[in-house]
Design an enzyme around this catalytic site. Structure first.
Site, PDB file in Angstrom:
ATOM      1  N   ASP A  38       0.818  -1.215   0.000  1.00 56.05           N
ATOM      2  CA  ASP A  38       0.000   0.000   0.000  1.00 56.05           C
ATOM      3  C   ASP A  38       0.856   1.272   0.000  1.00 56.05           C
ATOM      4  OD1 ASP A  38      -2.159  -1.814   0.411  1.00 56.05           O
ATOM      5  OD2 ASP A  38      -1.887  -1.687   2.577  1.00 56.05           O
ATOM      6  N   GLU A 245     -11.503   0.148  -3.175  1.00 56.37           N
ATOM      7  CA  GLU A 245     -10.646   0.674  -2.100  1.00 56.37           C
ATOM      8  C   GLU A 245      -9.458   1.392  -2.740  1.00 56.37           C
ATOM      9  OE1 GLU A 245      -9.452  -2.810   0.142  1.00 56.37           O
ATOM     10  OE2 GLU A 245      -8.230  -3.590  -1.487  1.00 56.37           O
TER      11      GLU A 245
HETATM   12  O1  FUB Z   1      -3.147  -3.624   3.451  1.00 58.33           O
HETATM   13  C1  FUB Z   1      -4.438  -3.919   3.926  1.00 58.33           C
HETATM   14  C2  FUB Z   1      -5.456  -3.583   2.892  1.00 58.33           C
HETATM   15  O2  FUB Z   1      -5.206  -4.323   1.705  1.00 58.33           O
HETATM   16  C3  FUB Z   1      -5.443  -2.160   2.413  1.00 58.33           C
HETATM   17  O3  FUB Z   1      -5.990  -1.260   3.329  1.00 58.33           O
HETATM   18  C4  FUB Z   1      -6.175  -2.311   1.133  1.00 58.33           C
HETATM   19  O4  FUB Z   1      -6.107  -1.216   0.297  1.00 58.33           O
HETATM   20  C5  FUB Z   1      -5.509  -3.546   0.565  1.00 58.33           C
HETATM   21  O5  FUB Z   1      -4.305  -3.242  -0.090  1.00 58.33           O
END
Ligand code: FUB
Length: 345
Positions: A38, A245
């Site tokens: 991320d 997301e």
């Molecule tokens: O790293 C945990 C979660 O996985 C993140 O918050 C999302 O965007 C995905 O990458």
């Protein structure tokens, strides 16, 4: 929450582990002594700083709520302009030093204003509800000191801060499934998942302007609307294009680019708008699916070049919760369209 006998994430991990050897990487992991994911990249003090998640091994069973992403702290990375060496500045913030948080320090971001650095991060609160917190430092590398409580009115995951040319800062956030966006109805958290009907506008990412002190929201949380070329909202059923997301905003030639992950279809996609609030007209895919279930990125300009930071699961040969951050050049064509990137040969 999503309840299936074999989770989507588990199914994809099985395939990824079987096929990992056939993915010929174009970009090397930026660091390999820890797992990172991320990546939110910014230029601070004329250098690229990267604010990643710090992935760790866990006994927690893989599921579609992402409980296997059990991260406990954050490290900050930076890239030396002359040597390209990547420096790990060590632990910048730990869950044990955040009074309101219990677990799962997921994708963070950072911003700079008036000599101070602000680190935005999601975590589950003491009730297990994802919230977004802020911590401050005088150095872009941290360590950061967290506020006693999460940002009032914040919820869900994946904060991303955009600084506009007029000195305004905006916080974008939200994520489906484990990110709990589908559990918020009219400002209230409910254990009941609720999605718009297939033909209705998909659940939107969220955003709000930040207050002058960068510690709170300056306005009601707004929806980010992504529309197709005819101006119709992208629908729930359109999971190749709808928001899932990993929000990010960058500005290029006066236009605002909202990019995001499509989650279960694994693309980094984007739309273009005329202001930070949108609507954003869907344009296409920035990054094709990578090894691993998640796809999460950031886009930054440095010394006249644009870069995409992203992650995949190559360092762990396909284990979806053990990822590594990477960097590659990104190009806007003469019409401002982003040329689609594939991470493998
Ligand atoms: O790293 C945990 C979660 O996985 C993140 O918050 C999302 O965007 C995905 O990458």
């Amino acid at each position: 929450m999503i309840n299936k006998e074999v989770s989507d994430a588990e199914r994809k991990q099985q395939l990824d582990i079987e096929n990992a050897h056939s993915f010929k990487q174009k970009d090397e992991p930026l660091v390999s002594h820890i797992y990172t994911a991320d990546p939110s990249a910014h230029v601070f003090e004329d250098k690229i700083y990267i604010y990643p998640s710090h992935d760790i091994e866990t006994d927690t069973q893989i599921n579609d709520d992402g409980d296997h992403f059990a991260m406990k702290d954050y490290h900050v990375l930076s890239i030396d302009n002359d040597t390209n060496d990547v420096i790990d500045h060590g632990v910048a913030l730990s869950v044990e030093n955040v009074k309101w948080a219990s677990k799962q320090m997921w994708a963070p971001d950072a911003a700079h204003k008036n000599g101070a650095y602000y680190f935005y991060f999601p975590a589950r609160d003491l009730q297990g509800i994802f919230r977004i917190g802020v911590a401050t430092s005088h150095s872009p590398a941290g360590p950061f000191v967290a506020e006693d409580n999460y940002i009032e009115g914040s919820f869900s995951i994946d904060p991303a801060v955009f600084e506009d040319d007029d000195g305004s800062y905006y916080l974008y956030f939200g994520g489906l499934w484990g990110g709990q966006l589908q559990n918020w109805h009219e400002g209230q958290f409910s254990l009941q998942d609720s999605y718009p009907e297939d033909e209705q506008a998909a659940l939107p990412a969220k955003m709000a302007k930040l207050s002058d002190d960068m510690l709170s929201l300056a306005e009601e949380v707004q929806d980010i609307v992504i529309v197709d070329e005819k101006g119709h909202p992208i629908t729930t059923a359109d999971n190749q294009r709808r928001f899932f997301e990993a929000s990010w905003v960058h500005k290029h030639s006066g236009k605002y680019y909202f990019s995001y992950s499509t989650g279960d279809t694994h693309n980094i996609a984007y739309g273009i708008g005329d202001n930070p609030y949108g609507p954003f007209v869907y344009q296409g895919v920035i990054l094709n699916p990578v090894l691993g279930w998640t796809n999460h990125h950031s886009i930054v300009e440095h010394q006249g070049k644009w870069f995409l930071f992203y992650h995949d699961a190559s360092l762990s040969s396909g284990q979806t919760h053990l990822r590594c951050v990477k960097k590659t050049q990104l190009h806007h064509d003469s019409d401002g369209q982003i040329i689609t990137i594939t991470a493998y040969e």
